[in-house]
Design a protein around this motif. Structure first.
Motif, short mmCIF file in Angstrom:
data_model
loop_
_atom_site.label_atom_id
_atom_site.label_comp_id
_atom_site.label_asym_id
_atom_site.label_seq_id
_atom_site.Cartn_x
_atom_site.Cartn_y
_atom_site.Cartn_z
N VAL A 1 36.74 22.43 99.55
CA VAL A 1 37.79 22.66 100.55
C VAL A 1 38.12 24.16 100.68
O VAL A 1 38.70 24.59 101.67
CB VAL A 1 39.07 21.87 100.17
N ARG A 2 37.71 24.96 99.70
CA ARG A 2 38.10 26.37 99.66
C ARG A 2 37.78 27.15 100.93
O ARG A 2 38.63 27.93 101.39
CB ARG A 2 37.49 27.05 98.44
N PRO A 3 36.62 26.98 101.57
CA PRO A 3 36.39 27.75 102.81
C PRO A 3 37.45 27.47 103.88
O PRO A 3 37.91 28.39 104.56
CB PRO A 3 35.00 27.31 103.25
N ASP A 4 37.85 26.22 104.02
CA ASP A 4 38.89 25.87 105.00
C ASP A 4 40.24 26.47 104.60
O ASP A 4 40.99 26.96 105.45
CB ASP A 4 39.02 24.36 105.15
N HIS A 5 40.54 26.42 103.30
CA HIS A 5 41.79 27.00 102.80
C HIS A 5 41.81 28.50 103.08
O HIS A 5 42.83 29.03 103.54
CB HIS A 5 41.92 26.73 101.29
N GLU B 1 40.13 30.20 105.36
CA GLU B 1 40.24 30.44 106.81
C GLU B 1 41.69 30.25 107.26
O GLU B 1 42.21 31.05 108.05
CB GLU B 1 39.32 29.48 107.57
N TYR B 2 42.34 29.20 106.78
CA TYR B 2 43.75 28.96 107.10
C TYR B 2 44.60 30.13 106.61
O TYR B 2 45.45 30.64 107.35
CB TYR B 2 44.19 27.65 106.44
N ASP C 1 48.31 23.40 104.72
CA ASP C 1 47.20 24.06 104.02
C ASP C 1 46.15 23.01 103.66
O ASP C 1 46.48 21.94 103.13
CB ASP C 1 47.73 24.73 102.76
N PRO C 2 44.88 23.29 103.93
CA PRO C 2 43.83 22.33 103.57
C PRO C 2 43.85 21.93 102.09
O PRO C 2 43.49 20.79 101.76
CB PRO C 2 42.54 23.07 103.93
N TYR C 3 44.24 22.82 101.19
CA TYR C 3 44.35 22.44 99.78
C TYR C 3 45.37 21.32 99.59
O TYR C 3 45.15 20.38 98.84
CB TYR C 3 44.75 23.64 98.92
#
Length: 92
Positions: A20-24, A26-27, A68-70
Motif C-alpha cells: 500500500v506504501r506507493p498509494d500512501h 502519493e496521497y 489515507d490509504p494506510y
C-alpha cells in the motif's frame, strides 16, 4: 490554522503495508502540495512514522487521516495526535 504532530505505529502485516506504501506516498505528496502536510516520514527502525500537519482544526486532520490509504488498508496499529504550538524555527 493549527499544527499537529501525528505518530503512526505500524501493524504487524509489513507485506500488506509495503504493498500500500506507493498509494500512501502519493496521497501524502498531494497533501504536501496543498500545504496540509508539512513534513513526514518513517522512523529508521521501521516501526512507524511521524508526520506534521497544518489544518484548520482537528476535525479536518481526522478526515485526512481517515482517507489515507494506510488507514483504509488497516495497516496502522495506533495513531497518536498532539496539537503543537510552534514558537521557534525555520517554519515561522
Amino acid at each position: 490554522m493549527a499544527r499537529f504532530v501525528v505518530e503512526l505505529v505500524y501493524g504487524p502485516d509489513e507485506e500488506k503495508r509495503l504493498a500500500v506504501r506507493p498509494d500512501h506516498r502519493e496521497y501524502s505528496r498531494g497533501l504536501a502540495e496543498q500545504g496540509k502536510l508539512l513534513a513526514g516520514g518513517p522512523y529508521t527502525d521501521g516501526k512507524g512514522a511521524q508526520l506534521i500537519y497544518e489544518t484548520a482544526d482537528e476535525a479536518e486532520l481526522q478526515d485526512l487521516l481517515a482517507a489515507d490509504p494506510y488507514t483504509e488498508a488497516g495497516v496502522i496499529a495506533s495513531t497518536t495526535i498532539r496539537q503543537w504550538e510552534v514558537v521557534t524555527g525555520a517554519w515561522l
